[in-house]
Design a protein around this motif. Structure first.
Motif, PDB file in Angstrom:
ATOM      1  N   GLY A   2      20.777  32.596  -8.009  1.00 54.21           N
ATOM      2  CA  GLY A   2      22.234  32.486  -8.179  1.00 54.21           C
ATOM      3  C   GLY A   2      22.640  32.472  -9.631  1.00 54.21           C
ATOM      4  O   GLY A   2      23.635  33.087 -10.027  1.00 54.21           O
ATOM      5  N   MET A   3      21.856  31.733 -10.461  1.00 52.03           N
ATOM      6  CA  MET A   3      22.158  31.711 -11.899  1.00 52.03           C
ATOM      7  C   MET A   3      22.017  33.101 -12.519  1.00 52.03           C
ATOM      8  O   MET A   3      22.858  33.507 -13.334  1.00 52.03           O
ATOM      9  N   MET A   4      20.967  33.819 -12.113  1.00 56.49           N
ATOM     10  CA  MET A   4      20.771  35.147 -12.693  1.00 56.49           C
ATOM     11  C   MET A   4      21.883  36.106 -12.284  1.00 56.49           C
ATOM     12  O   MET A   4      22.374  36.890 -13.113  1.00 56.49           O
TER      13      MET A   4
ATOM     14  N   LYS B  63      26.226  39.473 -13.701  1.00 56.58           N
ATOM     15  CA  LYS B  63      27.442  40.086 -13.145  1.00 56.58           C
ATOM     16  C   LYS B  63      28.647  39.712 -14.044  1.00 56.58           C
ATOM     17  O   LYS B  63      29.377  38.766 -13.781  1.00 56.58           O
ATOM     18  N   TRP B  64      28.829  40.454 -15.111  1.00 55.89           N
ATOM     19  CA  TRP B  64      29.899  40.144 -16.111  1.00 55.89           C
ATOM     20  C   TRP B  64      31.035  41.144 -15.915  1.00 55.89           C
ATOM     21  O   TRP B  64      31.174  42.123 -16.624  1.00 55.89           O
ATOM     22  N   SER B  65      31.868  40.873 -14.864  1.00 56.96           N
ATOM     23  CA  SER B  65      32.980  41.783 -14.553  1.00 56.96           C
ATOM     24  C   SER B  65      34.221  41.493 -15.385  1.00 56.96           C
ATOM     25  O   SER B  65      35.159  42.272 -15.384  1.00 56.96           O
TER      26      SER B  65
ATOM     27  N   ILE C 248      27.044  25.655 -12.450  1.00 59.36           N
ATOM     28  CA  ILE C 248      26.540  24.411 -13.047  1.00 59.36           C
ATOM     29  C   ILE C 248      25.678  23.649 -12.043  1.00 59.36           C
ATOM     30  O   ILE C 248      24.636  23.056 -12.393  1.00 59.36           O
ATOM     31  N   GLU C 249      26.092  23.654 -10.774  1.00 60.18           N
ATOM     32  CA  GLU C 249      25.275  22.985  -9.750  1.00 60.18           C
ATOM     33  C   GLU C 249      23.893  23.652  -9.664  1.00 60.18           C
ATOM     34  O   GLU C 249      22.854  22.954  -9.555  1.00 60.18           O
ATOM     35  N   ASN C 250      23.846  24.972  -9.674  1.00 61.15           N
ATOM     36  CA  ASN C 250      22.555  25.659  -9.661  1.00 61.15           C
ATOM     37  C   ASN C 250      21.714  25.295 -10.889  1.00 61.15           C
ATOM     38  O   ASN C 250      20.496  25.076 -10.799  1.00 61.15           O
ATOM     39  N   TYR C 251      22.400  25.237 -12.046  1.00 60.35           N
ATOM     40  CA  TYR C 251      21.676  24.911 -13.289  1.00 60.35           C
ATOM     41  C   TYR C 251      21.071  23.514 -13.222  1.00 60.35           C
ATOM     42  O   TYR C 251      19.916  23.301 -13.593  1.00 60.35           O
TER      43      TYR C 251
ATOM     44  N   ALA D 119      14.452  26.198  -5.247  1.00 57.60           N
ATOM     45  CA  ALA D 119      14.558  26.439  -6.691  1.00 57.60           C
ATOM     46  C   ALA D 119      14.755  27.914  -6.989  1.00 57.60           C
ATOM     47  O   ALA D 119      15.541  28.302  -7.867  1.00 57.60           O
ATOM     48  N   LEU D 120      14.026  28.759  -6.238  1.00 58.68           N
ATOM     49  CA  LEU D 120      14.202  30.206  -6.440  1.00 58.68           C
ATOM     50  C   LEU D 120      15.607  30.651  -6.045  1.00 58.68           C
ATOM     51  O   LEU D 120      16.186  31.550  -6.674  1.00 58.68           O
ATOM     52  N   THR D 121      16.164  30.015  -5.001  1.00 54.25           N
ATOM     53  CA  THR D 121      17.546  30.368  -4.598  1.00 54.25           C
ATOM     54  C   THR D 121      18.535  30.020  -5.702  1.00 54.25           C
ATOM     55  O   THR D 121      19.445  30.801  -6.044  1.00 54.25           O
TER      56      THR D 121
END
Length: 632
Positions: A447-449, A454-456, A469-472, A441-443
């Motif tokens: 990834g979501m964070m 990271k808004w490049s 979405i998979e992480n969410y 869950a922390l992983t």
């Protein structure tokens, strides 16, 4: 051909667009003046041409009619002589006598009738011959008036005259043979002649002889055989068989071989159908063909008029018109150039000032004397420069603010790294304690964070958005008792498609929060399915859940919340608590972002069936960030 014409037209437009305003104005003046001038000149030229031509036709038609009257007088004279000779009682008695005439009868005939016949010819000096041909073997020849038919019985004209049975027959012959030398082997031919022939029958139906009245064509139609040199016109006479008789010296027929055939053809058409065409051209020469019929003798008078001299006069007049137009256009061009130079002086000053401003030179002000469009343009140019200076100052201020925002973003990134490191330490502790669920869950949360911070740029690959979405979904499954299954139906070739960052996550979030919880009812089999299809030049992404769906009223309210115009203080509170109440704002934001970045042709569309499902359709342009070149 069309492409070449289009390319030439575009080249001309480009060249024309690069000309100066003064050059284009002068060209416009010339065009405006040249058009009407050419039309007037063309009209004047045609009017002069028609006038010259009409005068020539009238003049030669008059001469032709005068010649026709003369020919009719000659016809009448020949018919009168033929009638007098045919009706003479002495001639009739001499022709029908079956006995050999005595010496006294011959002397008496010679002193009376023969002298009378000779007197007829003497009284009509234009008549060349008056001859009586007898079929009686007992008749003695009295030259040069009375002859035996045997001398001419084989001539074509004689046979045709017999077929007329006493009616007048007119014969045109190119030569006049001397009958008195026929048997001496010394036949001499005179000039062309016309003959009036009339058969003599006593009693009716009993052929006894033939009356012949001859006249030289030079006397019958003198203008057709005149010796006066005339290079402008030539008259000719055509007989019943379309044979042409005219002078031989300085003849148009010799210089233009096709002219004779053309005259014959038009005469034939006229006699059959009544139409006559005047204009004729050969070897670059123009002619007018004018004709007058001679119905009494089945012949025609034709005048051929050469337009060579007439065309010289017309060409001289045309050259004068062209010269006058050239001088007129030249004067207009000079006057227009001087006036345009004076009028456009202020415009050139304004142009030079603009060039200085473009090169970065300091601008003070420009003063244009007088008003008008140029003065108004200078005024607005000054206002424009003042506005530009204000905008430049604002841009500098915004740039400073932007630098400050970048520093703040860097500071936030430093804080984000601190959070990432902390999560990694907690994850390591969970793994040491063998808490695999907490570690995974922390992983996912890390990834979501990272994806959020990271808004490049605004655009990402679909692959990255799906991974987020998979992480969410995995993180959300920790919260709920019933697991949510995420099903993907996306071809691997489309994973490189460009999408807006964080465009799918709000849609999936709406399904997770609201699809299976309504009025205390919960569904244990929870599925969110994402599939992608290609429609023409668009990509259609469909996010579908198997939740309780929306009633038509709730669906309509959701549409109003998504598509409504922006209003201060507006929200999605109009949607009841059992449906997509909180989702209205999220879907609205995604829809507006899609239209902002891609255009109003793209966006979201929500469909639902109460108690069964809800689907959100997101349309995007088909654009690849990397990968297969088969896509745009």
């Amino acid at each position: 051909m069309r492409e070449r014409t289009g390319a030439l037209w575009n080249s001309f437009r480009y060249w024309w667009g690069r000309r100066s305003l003064q050059s284009r104005l002068i060209a416009a003046y010339i065009f405006i003046i040249l058009g009407p001038s050419l039309l007037v000149s063309l009209y004047s030229y045609r009017a002069i041409n028609n006038t010259y031509k009409r005068d020539s036709i009238e003049k030669n038609s008059y001469l032709l009619q005068m010649e026709k009257l003369y020919v009719l007088n000659q016809i009448e004279a020949m018919e009168r002589v033929a009638q007098m000779a045919s009706s003479d009682k002495g001639v009739e008695s001499y022709l029908v006598s079956e006995d050999e005439p005595s010496l006294g009868e011959l002397i008496d005939f010679n002193t009376t009738t023969f002298v009378s016949l000779s007197q007829m010819q003497f009284n009509n000096p234009n008549i060349e011959h008056l001859r009586l041909f007898s079929s009686n073997k007992n008749v003695h020849e009295l030259w040069p008036v009375i002859f035996s038919e045997d001398r001419v019985s084989m001539e074509p004209w004689f046979q045709k005259a017999l077929q007329m049975e006493g009616q007048h027959y007119w014969s045109f012959q190119k030569r006049d043979p001397d009958l008195m030398k026929r048997y001496a082997g010394e036949v001499e031919a005179g000039p062309a002649k016309v003959s009036l022939l009339k058969e003599k029958s006593i009693p009716a139906g009993h052929h006894v002889g033939m009356v012949q009245v001859d006249m030289q064509l030079s006397k019958f139609a003198p203008k057709a055989f005149t010796s006066v040199q005339d290079n402008e016109s030539q008259m000719m006479i055509a007989d019943e068989e379309l044979n042409l008789f005219t002078r031989t010296d300085h003849s148009f027929l010799e210089e233009n071989p096709g002219l004779s055939a053309a005259v014959k053809e038009r005469l034939d058409v006229y006699r059959k159908m009544g139409g006559w065409e005047m204009d004729y051209e050969e070897n670059g020469n123009s002619f007018l063909l004018i004709q007058a019929p001679l119905e009494q003798i089945n012949a025609s008078l034709v005048t051929v008029v050469s337009m060579k001299g007439l065309m010289k006069d017309i060409s001289r007049t045309r050259n004068l018109i062209i010269g006058a137009n050239i001088v007129f256009i030249f004067l207009v061009t000079v006057i227009a150039y001087i006036m345009n130079a004076f009028i456009l002086k202020n415009l050139r000053r304004l142009t030079e000032t603009m060039k200085k401003v473009r090169r970065g030179e300091p601008y003070g002000s420009i003063r244009v004397n007088g008003g008008g469009e140029v003065g108004e343009l200078a005024h607005h140019f000054s206002k424009l420069l003042n506005t530009i200076n204000t905008l430049v100052a604002q841009a500098v201020h915004k740039q400073a603010l932007s630098k400050e925002a970048e520093l703040r973003t860097l500071h936030n990134q430093i804080d984000a790294h601190f959070l990432y490191n902390t999560l990694e330490n907690i994850k390591m502790l969970a793994e040491i304690e063998n808490q695999r669920t907490i570690s995974d869950a922390l992983t996912r949360l890390g990834g979501m964070m990272r994806y959020n911070f990271k808004w490049s740029g605004e655009y990402v690959k679909l692959r990255d958005e799906i991974r987020h979405i998979e992480n969410y979904v995995e993180v959300m499954n920790i919260r709920f008792e019933h697991t949510i299954r995420l099903e993907l139906d996306i071809d691997s070739a489309y994973l490189e498609v460009e999408v807006l960052k964080m465009s799918l996550q709000p849609i999936v979030e709406n399904s997770v929060k609201h699809a299976w919880n309504a009025d205390g009812v919960e569904l244990t089999d929870r599925v969110v399915r994402i599939n992608l299809t290609e429609v023409g030049t668009e990509i259609l992404v469909v996010v579908r859940d198997n939740g309780l769906g929306l009633t038509p009223e709730r669906l309509l309210a959701l549409h109003e919340a998504i598509y409504a115009k922006e209003e201060p203080g507006a929200d999605a509170s109009g949607i009841s608590s059992g449906g997509y109440k909180a989702g209205g704002v999220g879907l609205r934001n995604v829809h507006q972002r899609l239209q902002l970045f891609y255009g109003e042709a793209y966006g979201l569309e929500v469909q639902s069936e109460a108690g069964k499902w809800t689907a959100v359709y997101m349309s995007l342009p088909k654009v690849l960030l990397t990968g297969d070149n088969s896509y745009d």
